[in-house]
Scaffold this active site. Structure first.
Site: not given
Ligand SMILES: *Cc1c(COP(=O)(O)O)cnc(C)c1O
Ligand code: SF4
Length: 343
Positions: A111, A109, A102, A306, A89-90, A93, A269, A313, A106
């Site tokens: 995801r 979560c 996991c 986010d 996305r960025y 990175r 989220d 973010k 959680c």
């Molecule tokens: C959160 C996230 C990152 C990392 O973001 P930082 O601000 O560098 O910690 C990178 N890519 C994606 C898609 C993210 O959701």
């Molecule tokens: S937040 Fe989601 S991805 Fe992270 S440890 Fe918990 S269940 Fe796993």
């Protein structure tokens, strides 16, 4: 039934009930919750026994209430996936989903609808990821996430890191994990050895409550810091868990005592069935403002949101600066306003 001591990981409702983490009277509805969202708590976390820890892992009947704004992929992981397993996305990175497994599941979560599916990233998928990274040298940082990448064996993780390092385009690899806190014995000497390499590996530990920081967790963090692994933390702001100044202050202090720099405090989220955990942005900002006034700067995380839909973010305050005519007004940590004229 009186809960006995917990000696193994809890992976179903029978086990959670026996450990006193769920109410037998709610069993029928909890079955429904557990069939929608996976259940797992490590023995380490179940043994802590405090409400701040229990509420993060024990299924709750309120998870059955799904609000209109709640989404399957609240942060848009899938919207920015050039190849399966990678979210880019960025520019500099990208996130690599090394596994969907996991040590704990959680309840909040983001995801939660994809974690827990069997299997790790396949060999052919990983090759496709490497091809993409080779063709995209602007990516200087790969963030291993999941699931939790530290559920992988030291050998498997080491193999992946070797291949990433061999690309020659990366300046850092980051690992997002909950393992050092929730399953500290998995931070073995063998694992630490694969993280201690020429290509710097930074570990970002997900932790939400000071009670999670057991002696064993502190030991795992020490093994990592001794190997020269830089340690950061991320925390999700959660109603009923840590959305209080006093709790977060204790958490951030215990982190710096363990050589972990608090990095992000995430506004929760909009994942399905997580409305009972959410606080308002105003509440989050008020907590951050209070922390600014009483907690050392090295223990201050950045409060981030986010943006739903995969727009990234961003820090969400509180703001200390506003423009007024030809000058600025700056708010100090006690809330008093001051005149500031920039030249
Ligand atoms: C959160 C996230 C990152 C990392 O973001 P930082 O601000 O560098 O910690 C990178 N890519 C994606 C898609 C993210 O959701
Ligand atoms: S937040 Fe989601 S991805 Fe992270 S440890 Fe918990 S269940 Fe796993």
């Amino acid at each position: 039934m009186k809960p006995g001591p917990v000696t193994s990981d809890l992976t179903n409702l029978d086990a959670l009930e026996a450990a006193g983490m769920t109410d037998p009277a709610e069993r029928e509805m909890l079955e429904e919750v557990a069939s929608a969202f996976r259940v797992r708590v490590t023995a380490d976390m179940a043994a802590v026994g405090s409400e701040g820890v229990r509420a993060q892992f024990a299924p709750d009947i309120r998870e059955l209430s799904v609000l209109p704004e709640e989404m399957v992929d609240p942060i848009g992981d899938e919207a920015h996936a050039p190849v399966p397993g990678l979210t880019h996305r960025y520019p500099d990175r990208a996130i690599l989903h090394a596994t969907k497994v996991c040590e704990v599941y959680c309840r909040f979560c983001f995801r939660r609808e994809t974690v827990g599916e069997a299997g790790h990233l396949g060999a052919a998928e990983f090759e496709a990821v490497l091809d993409y990274l080779r063709a995209t040298p602007a990516v200087r940082e790969v963030i291993l996430t999941g699931g939790d990448p530290l559920v992988l064996s030291a050998r498997r993780l080491g193999g992946m890191l070797d291949r990433l390092e061999a690309l020659g385009t990366l300046e850092v690899v980051r690992v997002h994990t909950r393992v050092p806190v929730v399953a500290p014995e998995k931070v073995t000497e063998a694992l630490v050895r694969v993280l201690d390499r020429a290509l710097p590996v930074w570990v970002v530990v997900h932790t939400n409550h000071p009670d999670e920081m057991t002696e064993a967790a502190a030991g795992a963090l020490r093994r990592l810091s001794r190997a020269g692994v830089p340690l950061l933390s991320q925390t999700v702001l959660l109603r009923g868990v840590n959305a209080e100044v006093e709790v977060l202050e204790r958490l951030f202090r215990v982190l710096i005592r363990n050589r972990v720099k608090p990095y992000y405090l995430h506004h929760p989220d909009q994942a399905k069935g997580t409305g009972h955990f959410r606080v308002t942005l105003e509440e989050g900002q008020a907590i951050m403002a209070a922390l600014r006034g009483r907690l050392t700067g090295i223990a201050q995380p950045v409060y981030v949101l986010d943006i739903p839909g995969g727009h990234g973010k961003v820090p969400v305050g509180p703001g200390y600066l506003r423009a007024e005519g030809d000058h600025w007004v700056v708010t100090d940590p006690q809330g008093r306003e001051h005149f500031y004229r920039a030249l």
